[in-house]
Structures are given as C-alpha cells and as structure tokens.
Design an enzyme around this catalytic site. Sequence first.
Site, short mmCIF file in Angstrom:
data_model
loop_
_atom_site.label_atom_id
_atom_site.label_comp_id
_atom_site.label_asym_id
_atom_site.label_seq_id
_atom_site.Cartn_x
_atom_site.Cartn_y
_atom_site.Cartn_z
N GLU A 106 59.31 -17.03 -15.02
CA GLU A 106 58.12 -16.34 -15.50
C GLU A 106 58.49 -14.96 -16.01
O GLU A 106 59.47 -14.36 -15.55
CB GLU A 106 57.09 -16.23 -14.37
N GLN A 143 61.39 -18.24 -7.84
CA GLN A 143 61.69 -18.48 -9.23
C GLN A 143 63.19 -18.44 -9.44
O GLN A 143 63.94 -18.16 -8.51
CB GLN A 143 60.99 -17.47 -10.12
N GLU A 145 55.01 -24.86 -8.26
CA GLU A 145 55.33 -23.56 -7.64
C GLU A 145 55.43 -23.77 -6.14
O GLU A 145 54.49 -24.24 -5.51
CB GLU A 145 54.28 -22.49 -7.95
N ASN A 176 47.23 -22.56 -16.02
CA ASN A 176 47.93 -22.34 -14.75
C ASN A 176 46.99 -21.65 -13.77
O ASN A 176 46.31 -20.68 -14.14
CB ASN A 176 49.17 -21.47 -14.95
N GLU A 177 46.94 -22.15 -12.56
CA GLU A 177 46.10 -21.55 -11.51
C GLU A 177 44.74 -21.16 -12.07
O GLU A 177 44.28 -20.02 -11.93
CB GLU A 177 46.81 -20.36 -10.85
N TYR A 220 53.08 -22.04 -1.10
CA TYR A 220 54.07 -21.03 -0.74
C TYR A 220 54.17 -20.92 0.78
O TYR A 220 53.17 -20.99 1.50
CB TYR A 220 53.70 -19.66 -1.32
#
Length: 516
Positions: free
Chosen positions: A47, A366, A317, A194-195, A261
Amino acid sequence: MNKLFTTLILLSAISVSSVADTENHGIIHADQCKQIIYKEIYGQFAEHLGSCIYGGLWVGENSNIPNINGYRKDVFEALKNLKVPVLRWPGGCFADEYHWMDGIGPKDKRPTMQNNNWGGTIENNSFGTHEFLNLCEMLGCEPYISGNVGSGTVEELAKWVEYMTSGGNTPMAKLRRENGRDKPWHVKFLGVGNESWGCGGNMRPEYYSDLFRRYSTYCRNYDGNQLYKIASGASDYDYNWTKVMMNNVGHRMDGISLHYYTVTGWNGSKGSATKFNNNDFYWTMGKCLEIENVINKHCAIMDKEDPKKQIGLLVDEWGTWWDEEPGTIKGHLYQQNSMRDAFVAALTLNVFHRHTDRIRMANIAQVVNVLQSMILTNDKGQMVLTPTYHVFEMYKKFQDATYLPTDLKCDSMNVPDNRNIPIVSASAAREKDSNTIVISLVNVSLDKAQNVSLNIEGAKTNTVSGRILTCKNIKDYNDFDNPNLVKPAIFSDAKVSKSGLKVKIPARSVVVLELK
C-alpha cells in the site's frame, strides 16, 4: 487486587500446561489428498503507506541505492526468492482516494497528492500503474488491483480496466501506448473497493452490495483477459456483512474479502512489537488462532447460498498490528518484527491450509516497512529480512501443493482471554509435481520441547531433511546492526522409519520437513 489475582491464575494455567506430557501423536492421511493449497494464499500487500512503496519497493532510477529501473535491487531479489504469487496494490485505505490517471505519463508532469489516510504525506505519484504492473511481470506474480469505489466513479474504474487490459484500438489502450506500453498487461484480480464499511466509504452492506453490482458491470473483460472480481468483505466478526453480500450479490462476485488483524484493540496502545512478556506472547497466539473460528463462521454463511463453494473467500489483509516504533513517523505504521510475529505467520498459514476449499487467496499486511512486513529498509541502503520473511521462505513449497489431512493429538494450554490453544500445530502437503511430502510443525511452548510421532498413511518415505527457525529469546528480532540474529538453520532431529516419523521440536520453534 482482582486484576492481579486473575493474571496470576492465567500465568499458572500456562505454566502447568507447559510442563505436561510432551508426547504428541498423529496421522498424515497421504491417501486422502484432494484440495490444492492455492499459491495465492502466500500473497503480499503493498500500500502507499509510510515507506512501503517509496523507499521500500521503489527508490527511482536516479537513486544512489542500487536499483533495477527504479526498483530497489535488494528488495526485488529478496521478493524474487520468496516466489511471491500475487501482490495487492495500491491499498488498503489509500485505494479509495487514489485516482489512477494521476500516476501515468511522464513522471515530471504527474501531480502530487496528499495521503490523507496515512500521516498526510505528500506523494509525487512516481510509482503508478506502469511501475506496479511492470514490477509484477518482473517478479512473475499476479497483480491484484484495488479499485476506487469510495471517492471514484464507475467511469474511472472502467477506464482503468480498459487501460490495463485492452489490446484493441480503444481510447484507453491508445493512451497506454502513448505512455510507452504497447501490449496490455494480464490483470486477473480486481477488488471493487476496499473496507467499504470503514475508510472506503463508511457504507452499509445493503448500499455497498448495490454499488458492487453497478461498478462490476462496467469492469469488462478485454481480449481474453478474464477478471476475477472481488467484493469488499467483512472486518473480523461482522457476519451480517457477509450474509447481506451473499444474499444481494451472490454469484455476481467471484470472491469476497475478509480482514483479520492480530491486534489488542483499536483504541489506545496496541503494545510494543519487541517489549512484551510471556503472557503477552500467549495472548497473541490465542488471538491469531481465533481466525479459524472467524473463517468457519463466514464460510458457514457462504455455504448456505453457495454450497458448491464457487465464490472464494480472500483474506486479503491479515497479520499483527503493534504500536509504531518509537522515533518513526506517526501514521506510517513502521514496526519491528520479532519471533512472536513469525509464530503468527506460521500458525495462520497452517490454518489457511485447512480451509482451501473456500480460501482462494490471502495477503499479509504488508510487504515492506509496514506492520508485519517481510522486509525492513532504510535510506542508507541497508535491508533486513524479518523472521516473518523466513517463515514464508521456509513454507514456499506449500504453494500449489496438495493438502494432506493431518490428525494430531497434542497437549493444549489455556491462555489469556480464556482461549485454549494447541501447543503443537501441524500441516502437511504433497509438493507440486513431486512425491515429496512437506510438513510444518510449530511448537509454541516457550520452555518445553515437544516429541511428535506421525504415522503416514498411503505413502512410503525413506529420507527426511529439514530446517528450523528458532531463537534464544522470543523477543529476538533482526535489525540493521544485527540482521541475522534470527534465521533458518539445518534441522536434524527428525527420523523416518517404517513405523513413521519421529520429531523432537525444541521450544519456540518452527520446523519444516521434507520427506521423500
């Protein structure tokens, strides 16, 4: 006082479990192999965030740091060795503020932009569509484009697809040729936003599902390029989002994303990446393994509308999220990477292997200098391979291998937040185009070796070789002054015979074996 008493109870539970019987037994069902472990499960994510792109992947052609056409040479070679199968870009939250036409054409004429999501950094757009897709070609990996739905338009995304993939005399194909690229690129994976529940627009699932249907309609397949269209999916435990998408979109999408996460929470301190105690370590193991329950619940929802499992689940992610390193730029999410992170990687990948009937891709967050990265760099030309990098490198023979169901009976332990986790995690597969069986074994105990005996049904093996990633202290990590403190070594404490495989796994260790 009550809090102290609770902590002592938790620590006692961990200690008692760690000195329990260490004989673990299991069976590898080599005669029940059916499912492929998609190589895309080993995907990466880049990103425009901090120094992931600028200073990580890209330094520019005129940099004093050795580079290949602007791509940082040491990073490129490290990623090439990793056999990266797919790379997601340009975000993340950045994707829904990114306007692709700002990143094409002569670099000195590209407009600058402020990165409103990540520290307010001013970017010069010198890394854009051509730079990303050319990098993917050089690495031999599939590009995964995240399209702008939050602040973009249907026309903008449709033209981007045309620009990248049309080989005809269309307006965008002509523009691409004017910018120096004659042939279209192969672009398979397209994320439609995204999101969208958060930084991608704060939308309700009902509203986003209609937007997906609209946007994806105009993202067309040009000249044999077949798009795999991915809907913006849920965060962690938002099962309603998945339910609405399956009901309202269904097979109009090829896949739906999931973000998970290993993080203590979104408010206040998330904790240091390197300063933690044993209790913190075991909490992290419990939290990362909870992803399996989350996957199971999302898959159960998907199964009701898609029992043939034609729609993929993409965990695009995942990883650890700690506090930024002291002294680094706020909002750039630069964190160190210890053996604790390596365990999160190994355990999570073992979970993904068990669910490849539905999981088609995963992208750790990432690739360079951000969150649970593979690589750390600085502007002096130094590079560090993290413990997480070494796990991915040790595991790379699982890519496109055939999953072998494994039943393992082992001790478990209670960890903070009343989670119960196995002390040993195992995964096995038959390597692609080979009869070699590859096995991963992870011992999360900080103080006790584990003896594992595995019977292998349906296969004959004569030899075993292996490597180990371990440490003297679970807080160990690699930095620019000591880049090789944590690295793989030859492992020789495994024996194979007619009765099966016997392995002694040291405490705090990840072991990968090859049986032939």
